[in-house]
Scaffold this active site. Structure first.
Site, PDB file in Angstrom:
ATOM      1  N   SER A 217       6.662   1.589  25.178  1.00 42.72           N
ATOM      2  CA  SER A 217       7.658   1.268  24.162  1.00 42.72           C
ATOM      3  C   SER A 217       7.117   0.420  23.021  1.00 42.72           C
ATOM      4  O   SER A 217       7.134   0.829  21.860  1.00 42.72           O
ATOM      5  CB  SER A 217       8.850   0.553  24.808  1.00 42.72           C
ATOM      6  OG  SER A 217       9.794   0.177  23.842  1.00 42.72           O
TER       7      SER A 217
ATOM      8  N   TYR B  50       0.771  -1.236   0.000  1.00 40.89           N
ATOM      9  CA  TYR B  50       0.000   0.000   0.000  1.00 40.89           C
ATOM     10  C   TYR B  50       0.806   1.293   0.000  1.00 40.89           C
ATOM     11  O   TYR B  50       0.437   2.238  -0.683  1.00 40.89           O
ATOM     12  CB  TYR B  50      -0.957   0.008   1.202  1.00 40.89           C
ATOM     13  CG  TYR B  50      -1.977  -1.109   1.170  1.00 40.89           C
ATOM     14  CD1 TYR B  50      -2.638  -1.427  -0.005  1.00 40.89           C
ATOM     15  CD2 TYR B  50      -2.266  -1.844   2.311  1.00 40.89           C
ATOM     16  CE1 TYR B  50      -3.565  -2.461  -0.046  1.00 40.89           C
ATOM     17  CE2 TYR B  50      -3.198  -2.868   2.291  1.00 40.89           C
ATOM     18  CZ  TYR B  50      -3.847  -3.176   1.114  1.00 40.89           C
ATOM     19  OH  TYR B  50      -4.756  -4.192   1.079  1.00 40.89           O
TER      20      TYR B  50
ATOM     21  N   ARG C 227      20.296  -8.047  26.328  1.00 38.44           N
ATOM     22  CA  ARG C 227      18.860  -7.783  26.473  1.00 38.44           C
ATOM     23  C   ARG C 227      18.555  -6.294  26.504  1.00 38.44           C
ATOM     24  O   ARG C 227      17.689  -5.833  27.253  1.00 38.44           O
ATOM     25  CB  ARG C 227      18.308  -8.463  27.740  1.00 38.44           C
ATOM     26  CG  ARG C 227      18.445  -9.968  27.751  1.00 38.44           C
ATOM     27  CD  ARG C 227      17.650 -10.589  26.619  1.00 38.44           C
ATOM     28  NE  ARG C 227      17.817 -12.045  26.573  1.00 38.44           N
ATOM     29  CZ  ARG C 227      17.315 -12.832  25.613  1.00 38.44           C
ATOM     30  NH1 ARG C 227      16.643 -12.300  24.619  1.00 38.44           N
ATOM     31  NH2 ARG C 227      17.516 -14.125  25.646  1.00 38.44           N
ATOM     32  N   HIS C 228      19.252  -5.539  25.677  1.00 38.91           N
ATOM     33  CA  HIS C 228      19.057  -4.088  25.628  1.00 38.91           C
ATOM     34  C   HIS C 228      19.417  -3.615  24.226  1.00 38.91           C
ATOM     35  O   HIS C 228      20.586  -3.670  23.823  1.00 38.91           O
ATOM     36  CB  HIS C 228      19.931  -3.395  26.670  1.00 38.91           C
ATOM     37  CG  HIS C 228      19.512  -1.994  26.981  1.00 38.91           C
ATOM     38  ND1 HIS C 228      19.672  -0.957  26.094  1.00 38.91           N
ATOM     39  CD2 HIS C 228      18.929  -1.457  28.091  1.00 38.91           C
ATOM     40  CE1 HIS C 228      19.225   0.162  26.646  1.00 38.91           C
ATOM     41  NE2 HIS C 228      18.762  -0.104  27.856  1.00 38.91           N
TER      42      HIS C 228
ATOM     43  N   HIS D 276     -29.531  14.339   4.835  1.00 39.06           N
ATOM     44  CA  HIS D 276     -30.120  13.102   5.357  1.00 39.06           C
ATOM     45  C   HIS D 276     -30.091  11.988   4.296  1.00 39.06           C
ATOM     46  O   HIS D 276     -30.849  11.028   4.364  1.00 39.06           O
ATOM     47  CB  HIS D 276     -31.556  13.308   5.848  1.00 39.06           C
ATOM     48  CG  HIS D 276     -31.728  14.539   6.682  1.00 39.06           C
ATOM     49  ND1 HIS D 276     -31.463  14.560   8.040  1.00 39.06           N
ATOM     50  CD2 HIS D 276     -32.108  15.799   6.353  1.00 39.06           C
ATOM     51  CE1 HIS D 276     -31.692  15.770   8.506  1.00 39.06           C
ATOM     52  NE2 HIS D 276     -32.069  16.546   7.507  1.00 39.06           N
TER      53      HIS D 276
ATOM     54  N   ARG E 222       8.098   7.948  33.911  1.00 35.03           N
ATOM     55  CA  ARG E 222       8.017   7.141  32.691  1.00 35.03           C
ATOM     56  C   ARG E 222       7.807   5.671  33.055  1.00 35.03           C
ATOM     57  O   ARG E 222       8.380   5.160  34.006  1.00 35.03           O
ATOM     58  CB  ARG E 222       9.323   7.257  31.876  1.00 35.03           C
ATOM     59  CG  ARG E 222       9.266   6.714  30.435  1.00 35.03           C
ATOM     60  CD  ARG E 222       9.714   5.269  30.299  1.00 35.03           C
ATOM     61  NE  ARG E 222       9.591   4.801  28.918  1.00 35.03           N
ATOM     62  CZ  ARG E 222      10.624   4.602  28.110  1.00 35.03           C
ATOM     63  NH1 ARG E 222      11.845   4.811  28.526  1.00 35.03           N
ATOM     64  NH2 ARG E 222      10.427   4.164  26.873  1.00 35.03           N
TER      65      ARG E 222
ATOM     66  N   SER F 116      19.023   6.117  27.263  1.00 30.72           N
ATOM     67  CA  SER F 116      18.514   5.525  26.023  1.00 30.72           C
ATOM     68  C   SER F 116      17.571   6.467  25.297  1.00 30.72           C
ATOM     69  O   SER F 116      17.525   6.494  24.060  1.00 30.72           O
ATOM     70  CB  SER F 116      17.794   4.207  26.325  1.00 30.72           C
ATOM     71  OG  SER F 116      18.692   3.245  26.811  1.00 30.72           O
TER      72      SER F 116
ATOM     73  N   GLN G 169      11.961  11.140  31.784  1.00 32.69           N
ATOM     74  CA  GLN G 169      12.915  10.296  31.065  1.00 32.69           C
ATOM     75  C   GLN G 169      12.694  10.429  29.558  1.00 32.69           C
ATOM     76  O   GLN G 169      13.602  10.240  28.760  1.00 32.69           O
ATOM     77  CB  GLN G 169      12.750   8.831  31.488  1.00 32.69           C
ATOM     78  CG  GLN G 169      13.829   7.924  30.915  1.00 32.69           C
ATOM     79  CD  GLN G 169      13.813   6.556  31.539  1.00 32.69           C
ATOM     80  OE1 GLN G 169      13.063   5.687  31.119  1.00 32.69           O
ATOM     81  NE2 GLN G 169      14.654   6.371  32.543  1.00 32.69           N
TER      82      GLN G 169
ATOM     83  N   SER H 223     -15.338  -7.824 -10.791  1.00 37.43           N
ATOM     84  CA  SER H 223     -15.779  -8.960  -9.984  1.00 37.43           C
ATOM     85  C   SER H 223     -15.382 -10.246 -10.691  1.00 37.43           C
ATOM     86  O   SER H 223     -15.499 -10.338 -11.916  1.00 37.43           O
ATOM     87  CB  SER H 223     -17.301  -8.920  -9.788  1.00 37.43           C
ATOM     88  OG  SER H 223     -17.778 -10.149  -9.265  1.00 37.43           O
TER      89      SER H 223
END
Length: 511
Positions: free
Chosen positions: A357, A41, A108-109, A182, A352, A135, A264, A312
């Site tokens: 996130s 799209y 893990r960050h 209407h 925060r 961050s 933050q 169609s």
């Protein structure tokens, strides 16, 4: 699994077969979910803007800006070599993403993963990347930059749609057509005046989006909870250097200034303001394409329909308004977004919470991708609208006898007859004529009934001339010219985007 009485056993393919099919090219895109927004799209430029490479390369630019400003303000540990290495590796490569992927799994960050990935290719800067920052210095400032850039992609496209409608309105400014209140036939307007109304709604969207963009500021370097404590320490307690740091960052990023107060994050009120402006476009798009769908049903106005296009798969004669239906559908999704931003704002406890996130990672790109797709569809539709004047005139004549009745009453009064008696005579005959149309399926014969009723004899000679539809469009032509003409409102509003409008081609749709 069972599908409506038909037993179909799903056999997953052997993993070795899968790997063999993939060969050396990695996983096929046909084996993983792809969002329709980017694959079907929206435009390539909006997809690129919200790509991972674009986002994380912007992170690196912000890290460079921070280091450059800190060095300029006296941080001696930042060397010229470090800055140069950062400059040479601002665009994140595929190899960099692989490093970040390993680091994120370990740490893990995501921000720290990219800090390490940047440091791997700019080793002289590894120790000073992200110095003093939290961050949100990276993530929030990047979001603001991307939103500004995304708006700047949308505005010329919106201006082009407005321009399309203004040209259409001027072309058909004098063509009488039935107006509807209407969704019932009301006094006449013109085809052009209806298009001018559509254009005005889009101009209001243009103004709203411009205003939201112009109000955007930078979060800047504000520290972990918005107190600038880390930067105050870096600069030996010199608060003026904290201010200078943000002034320099604003110069580098092209913002007029920073928000006066941050936690933050920058306040999520900003996201809501932007979302309301962008998503308001969805309401306008839905209104316009809803009108076009009705007009297509009445066979008065149609969206473009290509020579070999199939309406169609079963009913070969159909010319379904699929472009308008698509825009309408995408607009509905766009309209659903502001509630998410309002809920995120209201749910930010104290300074925060991280539940802002994941949803923002989805919703911020999607409002722009959706708006981009909506505008692409509107451009395609409005640049090729097809009008059927004879059909419109025929439908006008079906209703016009009813519409001239007020004028008939006024002319009878001018001849000295009672207004109340004239009203009653008209009412009775109108209901009789309506019954013929509705019950018997015959043409409207109100005029014949009036001509056969002696009460109306004083104005029989006027009636035929009164059935000219152009007599009942009021100031439609003048209204269109004032708003859509060469010296009109539209021309002034889209003037900043004229170069973009003239050089861009009509949007092609993937049908």
């Amino acid at each position: 699994m069972t599908n409506r009485g038909v037993d179909v056993e799903f056999q997953p393919r052997d993993e070795q077969q899968l790997e063999g099919a993939k060969g050396q090219c990695g996983p096929s895109p046909f084996d993983t979910y792809q969002t329709s927004l980017t694959t079907r799209y929206c435009s390539p430029e909006m997809s690129r803007l919200y790509s991972q490479r674009s986002r994380h390369s912007q992170w690196r630019a912000l890290w460079l800006f921070l280091a450059e400003c800190e060095k300029e303000l006296g941080i001696e540990t930042i060397t010229a070599e470090a800055l140069e290495q950062m400059r040479q590796h601002l665009e994140v490569t595929d190899a960099d993403f692989e490093i970040a992927k390993v680091e994120e799994k370990r740490r893990r960050h995501d921000v720290m993963a990219h800090v390490h990935a940047f440091g791997a290719v700019a080793p002289a800067a590894a120790g000073i990347i992200h110095y003093g920052a939290t961050s949100c210095y990276i993530t929030d400032n990047t979001e603001l930059l991307l939103m500004r850039d995304a708006i700047n992609l949308l505005l010329p496209k919106l201006a082009r749609v407005i321009s399309n409608l203004a040209k259409f309105a001027m072309e058909w400014k004098a063509m009488p057509t039935l107006a509807y209140t209407h969704l019932q036939a009301a006094q006449l307007i013109t085809v052009g005046k209806r298009a001018a109304q559509w254009a005005q709604d889009l101009v209001l969207d243009l103004e709203s989006i411009e205003h939201a963009r112009d109000g955007l500021l930078l979060r800047g370097a504000q520290g972990t909870t918005g107190t600038q404590a880390s930067f105050l320490e870096i600069f030996g307690g010199d608060g003026s250097k904290c201010d200078q740091l943000n002034e320099l960052l604003c110069q580098k990023t092209g913002f007029a200034g920073c928000y006066d107060v941050s936690t933050q994050t920058y306040t999520r009120k900003v996201d809501l303001i932007i979302a309301n402006a962008i998503c308001g476009l969805g309401a306008t798009a839905q209104r316009i394409t809803g009108d076009i769908r009705h007009l297509a049903s009445w066979k008065e106005v149609e969206e473009p329909f290509e020579t070999d296009q199939i309406g169609s798969s079963a009913m070969a004669y159909k010319r379904n308004p699929m472009r308008s239906e698509r825009v309408y559908s995408l607009a509905r999704e766009l309209l659903s977004k502001p509630a998410n931003f309002a809920n995120t704002l209201s749910d930010q406890w104290m300074e925060r919470t991280l539940d802002d996130s994941a949803i923002r990672r989805i919703d911020i790109p999607e409002i722009f991708l959706l708006a981009d797709a909506v505008l692409g569809g509107l451009d395609n539709i409005t640049s090729g609208l097809v009008v059927y004047p004879e059909r419109i005139a025929s439908r006008v004549q079906e209703e016009l006898p009813f519409m001239i009745t007020e004028s008939l009453i006024m002319r009878l009064c001018a001849k000295g007859l009672s207004r109340q008696e004239a009203h009653e005579q008209i009412r009775v005959l109108s209901h009789q004529a309506a019954r013929v149309v509705k019950i018997e399926g015959k043409p409207n014969d109100l005029v014949s009934r009036i001509k056969a009723t002696s009460f109306f004899q004083p104005i029989w000679g006027d009636i035929d001339d009164m059935l000219r539809s152009e007599l009942y469009i009021g100031r439609s032509v003048e209204i269109v010219e004032r708003y859509c003409g060469p010296e009109g409102v539209v021309e002034k509003k889209i003037q900043p985007y004229k170069a973009d409008i003239e050089k861009s081609a009509t949007t092609e749709l993937n049908v």
